[in-house]
Design an enzyme around this catalytic site. Structure first.
Site, PDB file in Angstrom:
ATOM      1  N   ARG A 153      23.209  70.101  28.456  1.00  0.00           N
ATOM      2  CA  ARG A 153      22.540  69.506  27.311  1.00  0.00           C
ATOM      3  C   ARG A 153      22.196  70.612  26.332  1.00  0.00           C
ATOM      4  NH1 ARG A 153      17.338  65.606  27.740  1.00  0.00           N
ATOM      5  NH2 ARG A 153      16.563  67.267  29.057  1.00  0.00           N
ATOM      6  N   ASP A 194      12.045  67.720  35.976  1.00  0.00           N
ATOM      7  CA  ASP A 194      13.457  68.080  35.904  1.00  0.00           C
ATOM      8  C   ASP A 194      14.105  67.840  37.269  1.00  0.00           C
ATOM      9  OD1 ASP A 194      15.375  70.277  34.087  1.00  0.00           O
ATOM     10  OD2 ASP A 194      15.889  69.792  36.164  1.00  0.00           O
ATOM     11  N   ASP A 209      15.967  70.847  38.907  1.00  0.00           N
ATOM     12  CA  ASP A 209      15.037  71.871  39.408  1.00  0.00           C
ATOM     13  C   ASP A 209      14.352  71.404  40.673  1.00  0.00           C
ATOM     14  OD1 ASP A 209      15.547  73.817  37.571  1.00  0.00           O
ATOM     15  OD2 ASP A 209      13.919  73.235  36.210  1.00  0.00           O
TER      16      ASP A 209
HETATM   17  N1  URA Z   1      16.591  65.238  32.938  1.00  0.00           N
HETATM   18  C1  URA Z   1      15.651  65.427  33.900  1.00  0.00           C
HETATM   19  O1  URA Z   1      15.916  66.114  34.888  1.00  0.00           O
HETATM   20  N2  URA Z   1      14.435  64.874  33.750  1.00  0.00           N
HETATM   21  C2  URA Z   1      14.118  64.116  32.683  1.00  0.00           C
HETATM   22  O2  URA Z   1      12.999  63.615  32.614  1.00  0.00           O
HETATM   23  C3  URA Z   1      15.106  63.924  31.697  1.00  0.00           C
HETATM   24  C4  URA Z   1      16.337  64.483  31.845  1.00  0.00           C
END
Ligand code: URA
Length: 220
Positions: free
Chosen positions: A115, A211, A214
């Protein structure tokens, strides 16, 4: 500042909310900020098996002749090899592992998208699919359908290979992600365990779970 999207006008026939109590219970445990990497990963694995159960509900079966210890019979089997699970790297791997333990015969594709932090648009860096995609049903997996940009780009790329069908499975989405998907790919059903309130300015789902990559890989 955060914006909300009015969901009342979104057609929802293509959105399948997996509201089974087991799914919801495990998702709640995963959302907690103090869930360890180990338990987050284990819960995602279990949840993915449950989601696989729902998303493969309409999978074609064929009759096969078998012998039980007592007699011959005609029984049903699926052809797992016709199915392709496509993981959007890297967080899709978490769902992929759980689904593969339920459908071990499935083929696997990977698509790498990152992204762009400024535009939030998806940029492709990796793409590897099985052969003969025109004969296959595709299930694309990515835990978070947030802006929807990665999902839309992944689906557009996979559509160029003309598979028989495409479904999209995520853990969490939000009105913005659903709207983006519906605008670009109204033909692709979305399977999700929850539709959260909104996106924040950084493209994260609120209340969400943070995330996903993560949290799966402990890279925070
Ligand atoms: N990607 C993620 O890992 N968490 C989010 O809240 C949005 C995109």
């Amino acid at each position: 500042m955060t914006k909300t999207t009015n969901t009342s006008r979104l057609p929802d026939s293509q959105v399948h909310l997996l509201d089974h109590p087991l799914v919801q219970h495990k998702l709640t445990l995963m959302r907690k900020k103090d869930a360890s990497t180990n338990s987050f990963r284990r819960l995602l694995n279990e949840l993915s098996m449950l989601m696989a159960y729902e998303v493969t509900r309409d999978m074609a079966t064929q009759d096969v002749e078998i012998e039980t210890p007592l007699e011959k019979m005609t029984a049903k089997m699926i052809d797992g090899k016709k199915l392709v699970l496509v993981s959007i790297l890297r967080a899709g791997t978490g769902i992929l592992d759980g689904m593969l333990s339920v459908v071990p015969g499935a083929r696997v594709g990977h698509i790498g998208l990152y992204r762009d932090p400024k535009t939030l648009q998806a940029v492709e860096y990796y793409f590897k699919m099985p052969q003969e995609m025109t004969e296959r049903d595709v299930i694309i997996v990515d835990p978070m359908l947030a802006t929807g940009n990665s999902a839309v780009a992944a689906i557009a790329r996979i559509k160029t290979l003309k598979p028989k069908s495409i479904k999209f499975v995520c853990l969490l989405t939000c009105p913005e992600g659903i709207a983006t998907m519906k605008a670009a790919h109204p033909d692709v059903p979305i399977y999700t365990a929850a539709i959260d309130r909104q996106l924040n300015d950084h493209g994260y789902i609120l209340p969400g779970l943070g995330d996903a990559g993560d949290r799966i890989f402990g890279t925070q």
